[in-house]
Write an enzyme that holds these catalytic residues in place. Sequence first.
Site, PDB file in Angstrom:
ATOM      1  CG  ASN A   9      97.625  58.742  10.082  1.00  0.00           C
ATOM      2  OD1 ASN A   9      97.908  59.731   9.406  1.00  0.00           O
ATOM      3  ND2 ASN A   9      96.871  58.810  11.174  1.00  0.00           N
ATOM      4  CE  LYS A  11      99.315  59.209  14.049  1.00  0.00           C
ATOM      5  NZ  LYS A  11      98.889  59.007  15.418  1.00  0.00           N
ATOM      6  CG  HIS A  87      93.001  59.636  13.246  1.00  0.00           C
ATOM      7  ND1 HIS A  87      93.518  60.121  14.432  1.00  0.00           N
ATOM      8  CD2 HIS A  87      93.759  58.555  12.924  1.00  0.00           C
ATOM      9  CE1 HIS A  87      94.544  59.366  14.794  1.00  0.00           C
ATOM     10  NE2 HIS A  87      94.710  58.403  13.900  1.00  0.00           N
ATOM     11  CD  GLU A  89      96.509  61.519  16.261  1.00  0.00           C
ATOM     12  OE1 GLU A  89      96.808  61.880  15.124  1.00  0.00           O
ATOM     13  OE2 GLU A  89      97.097  60.603  16.868  1.00  0.00           O
ATOM     14  CD  GLU A 153      93.243  54.264  14.254  1.00  0.00           C
ATOM     15  OE1 GLU A 153      94.334  53.821  13.902  1.00  0.00           O
ATOM     16  OE2 GLU A 153      92.971  55.477  14.248  1.00  0.00           O
ATOM     17  N   GLY A 159      99.495  55.822  19.571  1.00  0.00           N
ATOM     18  CA  GLY A 159     100.710  56.575  19.865  1.00  0.00           C
ATOM     19  C   GLY A 159     101.196  56.429  21.300  1.00  0.00           C
ATOM     20  CB  SER A 195     100.824  50.938  19.861  1.00  0.00           C
ATOM     21  OG  SER A 195     100.712  52.239  20.406  1.00  0.00           O
TER      22      SER A 195
HETATM   23  C1  PEP Z   1      97.044  56.110  14.080  1.00  0.00           C
HETATM   24  O1  PEP Z   1      97.518  57.214  13.936  1.00  0.00           O
HETATM   25  O2  PEP Z   1      95.972  55.852  13.551  1.00  0.00           O
HETATM   26  C2  PEP Z   1      97.772  55.135  14.891  1.00  0.00           C
HETATM   27  C3  PEP Z   1      97.244  53.958  15.056  1.00  0.00           C
HETATM   28  O3  PEP Z   1      98.955  55.548  15.417  1.00  0.00           O
HETATM   29  P1  PEP Z   1     100.024  54.589  16.167  1.00  0.00           P
HETATM   30  O4  PEP Z   1     100.288  53.421  15.279  1.00  0.00           O
HETATM   31  O5  PEP Z   1     101.217  55.471  16.355  1.00  0.00           O
HETATM   32  O6  PEP Z   1      99.406  54.185  17.461  1.00  0.00           O
END
Ligand code: PEP
Length: 234
Positions: A9, A11, A87, A89, A153, A159, A195
């Site tokens: 992703n 983003k 997601h 976000e 998630e 993040g 992460s």
């Molecule tokens: C994500 O954007 O779905 C995500 C898991 O980001 P990160 O790996 O940076 O935590």
Amino acid sequence: MRKKLIAANWKMNNAPEGAYDASSPFHANTEVDVVVFPTLLDIRDCNDAQIITGAQYACIEETGAHTGDVCMSQIAAAGCRYILCGHSERRKDHGETNEYVALQVITALEHNLHPILCVGETEEERDAGKEKDIVTAQLSGIPLESDITIAYEPVWAIGTGKTATPEQAEEMHAYIRSLLPEDKRETTKILYGGSMKPENAAELLSQPNIDGGLIGGASLKPDSFGQIVQIASR
Ligand code: PEP
């Protein structure tokens, strides 16, 4: 045996340097499915480079006065195979509700896009012991009998550098799997996101109910992403 899926992703970031090279880790290989979620502006370049793509979002409407939006049929026509739905976000920044996300999943399926539905609790919700209730609510209204992928998630791990322990993640993945209709339990992939990086990928990906990863930060570093793909191939 569910084939592992590793999803990048990106983003609102540009494609990492070298992403379109034939040797980049963003290409699918025989051992692992790989899909990239670039910005809409980079979808064509990814497709031209033979990278399998998805969109990070699409509107549930078919056409019309929706400034700034793009619809599922346009995403499909652009050559995307996948779509991220819900997601955290998007839920936070754009007020996407569970009901809206369910409609996105349904609309995506109608357009032959494979939805990756994101679910997960905030830190506050976990501290209150509500993580399973939250995920259950996020899954209600989702056509779980269809071919979809789910990404667990935990919002507190996205993040932030904090990762769910393999035990915490596996517990949630097993719980999510238990909510699936019986004939989908063995085949539906449940990815972990939050992460994930080369240092923690092996332990997470070796859990019986973790079928891959949705990778944000580490997907912007082709070396790190490539290492995760390698680990998933084992
Ligand atoms: C994500 O954007 O779905 C995500 C898991 O980001 P990160 O790996 O940076 O935590």
